[in-house]
Motif scaffolding. Structure first.
Motif, PDB file in Angstrom:
ATOM      1  N   VAL A 112       0.952  -1.367   0.129  1.00  0.00           N
ATOM      2  CA  VAL A 112      -0.004   0.101  -0.008  1.00  0.00           C
ATOM      3  C   VAL A 112       0.813   1.090  -0.007  1.00  0.00           C
ATOM      4  CG1 VAL A 112      -1.746   1.247   1.305  1.00  0.00           C
ATOM      5  CG2 VAL A 112      -1.934  -1.186   1.145  1.00  0.00           C
ATOM      6  N   ALA A 113       1.796   1.406   0.849  1.00  0.00           N
ATOM      7  CA  ALA A 113       2.839   2.306   0.773  1.00  0.00           C
ATOM      8  C   ALA A 113       3.503   2.623  -0.443  1.00  0.00           C
ATOM      9  CB  ALA A 113       3.877   2.359   2.228  1.00  0.00           C
ATOM     10  N   LEU A 114       3.864   1.777  -1.206  1.00  0.00           N
ATOM     11  CA  LEU A 114       4.640   2.019  -2.428  1.00  0.00           C
ATOM     12  C   LEU A 114       3.746   2.683  -3.510  1.00  0.00           C
ATOM     13  CD1 LEU A 114       6.687  -1.452  -2.529  1.00  0.00           C
ATOM     14  CD2 LEU A 114       7.604   1.003  -2.344  1.00  0.00           C
ATOM     15  N   ALA A 115       2.328   2.158  -3.376  1.00  0.00           N
ATOM     16  CA  ALA A 115       1.375   2.600  -4.358  1.00  0.00           C
ATOM     17  C   ALA A 115       0.859   4.060  -4.215  1.00  0.00           C
ATOM     18  CB  ALA A 115       0.209   1.556  -4.457  1.00  0.00           C
ATOM     19  N   VAL A 116       0.763   4.512  -2.699  1.00  0.00           N
ATOM     20  CA  VAL A 116       0.271   5.594  -2.287  1.00  0.00           C
ATOM     21  C   VAL A 116       1.521   6.676  -2.364  1.00  0.00           C
ATOM     22  CG1 VAL A 116      -0.517   7.152  -0.471  1.00  0.00           C
ATOM     23  CG2 VAL A 116      -1.221   4.783  -0.809  1.00  0.00           C
ATOM     24  N   SER A 117       2.674   6.082  -2.236  1.00  0.00           N
ATOM     25  CA  SER A 117       3.901   6.970  -2.449  1.00  0.00           C
ATOM     26  C   SER A 117       3.944   7.508  -3.942  1.00  0.00           C
ATOM     27  CB  SER A 117       5.326   6.319  -2.139  1.00  0.00           C
ATOM     28  OG  SER A 117       6.269   7.086  -2.456  1.00  0.00           O
ATOM     29  N   ASP A 118       3.726   6.638  -4.832  1.00  0.00           N
ATOM     30  CA  ASP A 118       3.478   7.158  -6.486  1.00  0.00           C
ATOM     31  C   ASP A 118       2.385   8.147  -6.471  1.00  0.00           C
ATOM     32  OD1 ASP A 118       5.894   5.472  -7.151  1.00  0.00           O
ATOM     33  OD2 ASP A 118       4.263   3.857  -7.823  1.00  0.00           O
ATOM     34  N   LEU A 119       1.135   7.915  -5.871  1.00  0.00           N
ATOM     35  CA  LEU A 119       0.073   8.837  -5.863  1.00  0.00           C
ATOM     36  C   LEU A 119       0.585  10.352  -5.117  1.00  0.00           C
ATOM     37  CD1 LEU A 119      -2.789   9.302  -6.673  1.00  0.00           C
ATOM     38  CD2 LEU A 119      -3.363   8.614  -4.482  1.00  0.00           C
ATOM     39  N   ALA A 120       1.218  10.329  -4.265  1.00  0.00           N
ATOM     40  CA  ALA A 120       1.454  11.274  -3.490  1.00  0.00           C
ATOM     41  C   ALA A 120       2.664  12.324  -4.428  1.00  0.00           C
ATOM     42  CB  ALA A 120       2.389  11.262  -2.027  1.00  0.00           C
ATOM     43  N   ARG A 121       3.377  11.516  -5.263  1.00  0.00           N
ATOM     44  CA  ARG A 121       4.244  12.270  -6.053  1.00  0.00           C
ATOM     45  C   ARG A 121       3.449  12.734  -7.161  1.00  0.00           C
ATOM     46  NH1 ARG A 121       8.858   8.891  -8.958  1.00  0.00           N
ATOM     47  NH2 ARG A 121       6.872   7.607  -9.282  1.00  0.00           N
ATOM     48  N   GLU A 122       2.680  12.085  -7.858  1.00  0.00           N
ATOM     49  CA  GLU A 122       1.695  12.630  -8.702  1.00  0.00           C
ATOM     50  C   GLU A 122       0.730  13.933  -8.282  1.00  0.00           C
ATOM     51  OE1 GLU A 122      -2.447  11.151 -10.948  1.00  0.00           O
ATOM     52  OE2 GLU A 122      -1.044   9.639 -10.213  1.00  0.00           O
ATOM     53  N   LYS A 123       0.270  13.795  -7.125  1.00  0.00           N
ATOM     54  CA  LYS A 123      -0.407  14.839  -6.750  1.00  0.00           C
ATOM     55  C   LYS A 123       0.262  15.935  -6.070  1.00  0.00           C
ATOM     56  CE  LYS A 123      -4.305  12.835  -8.078  1.00  0.00           C
ATOM     57  NZ  LYS A 123      -5.168  13.438  -9.332  1.00  0.00           N
ATOM     58  N   ASN A 124       1.578  15.936  -5.956  1.00  0.00           N
ATOM     59  CA  ASN A 124       2.204  16.747  -5.157  1.00  0.00           C
ATOM     60  C   ASN A 124       2.101  17.071  -3.554  1.00  0.00           C
ATOM     61  OD1 ASN A 124       4.626  18.511  -4.649  1.00  0.00           O
ATOM     62  ND2 ASN A 124       3.597  20.392  -5.589  1.00  0.00           N
ATOM     63  N   LYS A 125       1.497  15.997  -2.838  1.00  0.00           N
ATOM     64  CA  LYS A 125       1.129  16.082  -1.631  1.00  0.00           C
ATOM     65  C   LYS A 125       2.320  15.309  -0.960  1.00  0.00           C
ATOM     66  CE  LYS A 125      -3.104  17.604  -2.353  1.00  0.00           C
ATOM     67  NZ  LYS A 125      -3.662  18.762  -1.573  1.00  0.00           N
ATOM     68  N   VAL A 126       2.169  15.019   0.598  1.00  0.00           N
ATOM     69  CA  VAL A 126       3.142  14.582   1.311  1.00  0.00           C
ATOM     70  C   VAL A 126       2.784  13.272   1.640  1.00  0.00           C
ATOM     71  CG1 VAL A 126       4.510  14.853   3.634  1.00  0.00           C
ATOM     72  CG2 VAL A 126       3.872  16.933   2.199  1.00  0.00           C
ATOM     73  N   MET A 127       3.677  12.210   1.912  1.00  0.00           N
ATOM     74  CA  MET A 127       3.306  11.101   2.576  1.00  0.00           C
ATOM     75  C   MET A 127       4.552  10.600   3.580  1.00  0.00           C
ATOM     76  SD  MET A 127       2.913   7.113   1.037  1.00  0.00           S
ATOM     77  CE  MET A 127       4.391   6.358   1.620  1.00  0.00           C
ATOM     78  N   ILE A 128       4.157  10.280   4.825  1.00  0.00           N
ATOM     79  CA  ILE A 128       5.048   9.845   5.766  1.00  0.00           C
ATOM     80  C   ILE A 128       4.605   8.320   6.118  1.00  0.00           C
ATOM     81  CG2 ILE A 128       5.923  10.317   8.001  1.00  0.00           C
ATOM     82  CD1 ILE A 128       5.082  13.246   7.879  1.00  0.00           C
ATOM     83  N   ALA A 129       5.677   7.490   5.866  1.00  0.00           N
ATOM     84  CA  ALA A 129       5.374   6.058   6.221  1.00  0.00           C
ATOM     85  C   ALA A 129       5.867   5.783   7.540  1.00  0.00           C
ATOM     86  CB  ALA A 129       5.967   5.160   5.010  1.00  0.00           C
ATOM     87  N   THR A 130       5.104   5.528   8.439  1.00  0.00           N
ATOM     88  CA  THR A 130       5.808   5.017   9.922  1.00  0.00           C
ATOM     89  C   THR A 130       5.475   4.066  10.301  1.00  0.00           C
ATOM     90  OG1 THR A 130       3.270   5.685  10.806  1.00  0.00           O
ATOM     91  CG2 THR A 130       4.995   7.837  10.580  1.00  0.00           C
ATOM     92  N   SER A 131       4.795   3.025   9.602  1.00  0.00           N
ATOM     93  CA  SER A 131       4.316   1.589   9.927  1.00  0.00           C
ATOM     94  C   SER A 131       4.747   0.682   8.806  1.00  0.00           C
ATOM     95  CB  SER A 131       2.753   1.469  10.569  1.00  0.00           C
ATOM     96  OG  SER A 131       2.761   0.104  11.090  1.00  0.00           O
TER      97      SER A 131
END
Length: 414
Positions: A112-131
């Motif tokens: 999930v983190a790898l997929a959402v990380s790509d989306l955060a880059r596409e949308k220019n948002k921030v993702m912080i993976a803590t777990s």
């Protein structure tokens, strides 16, 4: 997840807002423009619930409570991605496109983190993976919108795997969760086992999620005659493996169990009678000092219940707090407008909080701090509630995490 159940979870599990003392904006549009909105996306009902769940929500809320008096208007929403990348991406996309979420937190399952990380880059948002564990987030899959907090497969493999080989466990068989996290953890641990002079004699991949009976995989491990069974899994998968290995008497036959990612919540679920003697690595333990005890006390006061505060929960607090410090430093409008700039500001600022102490964020997005190797206490050694660990060794941040120039991250300049 259908919309009705998702809304129910948002309302029941998380929806705040935590408001500052500033005058209320004149319109909903003005309020949205001045509100920093955080989405906590995690496993709230599956095998990783205990190491996330209510304590993760409480930890994020604690950070918001600390920062709200400093002039920020804050909002937290939560959803359960069911450990499915498609569900996680769909929720995150709706949060970014429709709901005004600026930062996504936690993520749990590596896929999930790898997929959402790509989306955060596409949308220019921030993702912080803590777990999330996979070290690929700061390696081949790194991007300028993602930060990886708390731990990763490289750190776990080096700390726990190397220690086990030094203690005589020089032949390994892996029981591995069959998705990105398990694969990365087996890969990284195998490297350290071999570098230390050990051998990997086999592995078994277990379907994820949904496996509860690990007997056939453990019997394969026993038949391999390996001295160590490496558990490249987490959460209830780990606790089920340990319980079933005890039922089969594997440890009585001299086989060592190496839980490559074990949380204090797992020890709590197993009980000291079963978990005693297990060795694990962590970057936070609630009883290290007055500051870590204070974080645990306040998180548990918000969450209620008897679940101990794990390093993943501490990461939710720490990562949220540092993000909000960067927002305050930049100004809300600038931070909301540019996730890449916000992450760059987070990297430029030293980290400091009561959970992890002083630290920093590298160019590849890896947040670094000391790492501790623990042994689970016997029942006789425990002196009170959640007193589960004794410290074996401490690794410096530089020694614990993968060297900056070895991960293959495109953000690192040679």
């Amino acid at each position: 997840m259908n919309e009705t159940s998702r809304r129910g979870l948002l309302a029941g599990a998380a929806a705040l807002p935590v408001l500052s003392g500033l005058p209320a904006p004149r319109s909903a549009r003005a309020q949205a423009a001045n509100t920093v909105k955080i989405g906590l996306l995690s496993d709230m009902s599956g095998p990783y619930r205990d190491l996330n769940g209510p304590n993760s929500i409480a930890a994020a809320r604690l950070a918001l409570q600390e920062m709200a008096p400093r002039g920020l208007t804050l909002d937290l929403v939560v959803a359960d991605h069911q450990n499915r990348p498609d569900v996680g991406v769909n929720i995150a996309r709706q949060w970014f496109d429709r709901d005004g979420v600026d930062m996504v937190l936690n993520l749990a399952a590596s896929s999930v983190a790898l997929a959402v990380s790509d989306l955060a880059r596409e949308k220019n948002k921030v993702m912080i993976a803590t777990s999330t564990a996979t070290s690929d987030l700061t390696g081949r899959a790194c991007n300028p919108n993602t930060i990886h907090w708390v731990y990763d497969t490289y750190m776990l493999a080096k700390s726990t795997g190397s220690a086990m080989v030094r203690a005589g466990g020089d032949t390994w068989f892996f029981v591995t969760a069959d998705y990105a996290f398990g694969h990365a953890l087996e890969r990284d641990t195998s490297t350290f086992v071999r570098n230390a002079g050990g051998r990997v004699v086999g592995s078994a991949r277990t379907p994820f999620p949904g496996t509860t009976d690990f007997s056939s995989f453990l019997l394969q491990a026993q038949a391999s005659r390996a001295k160590v069974i490496g558990l490249a899994n987490a959460g209830t998968d780990t606790t089920n493996c340990i319980k079933q290995a005890a039922e089969f008497g594997l440890t009585r036959r001299g086989i060592k169990l190496a839980s490559m990612l074990m949380f204090i919540t797992d020890v709590h679920a197993l009980g000291l009678e079963t978990a005693q003697g297990l060795v694990c690595s962590a970057s936070y333990y609630w009883d290290m000092n007055d500051q870590t005890r204070d974080v645990a006390r306040r998180v548990r006061a918000i969450a209620g219940g008897d679940t101990p505060v794990a390093m993943s929960h501490a990461g939710d607090y720490s990562g949220t707090l540092h993000y909000l410090k960067a927002v305050l430093d930049m100004g809300v409008a600038a931070a909301k407008a540019d996730g890449r700039a916000t992450v760059a500001r987070m990297k430029a600022m030293p980290t400091q909080d009561n959970a992890f102490g002083a630290g920093s964020i590298r160019a590849d997005g890896r947040k670094i701090h000391p790492v501790y190797l623990f042994e689970v206490k016997t029942p006789a050694e425990s002196r009170g509630q959640h007193d589960y660990y004794k410290l074996l060794q401490t690794s410096t941040p530089e020694d614990a995490f993968r060297p900056l120039n070895e991960g293959g991250c495109s953000l690192v300049r040679s």
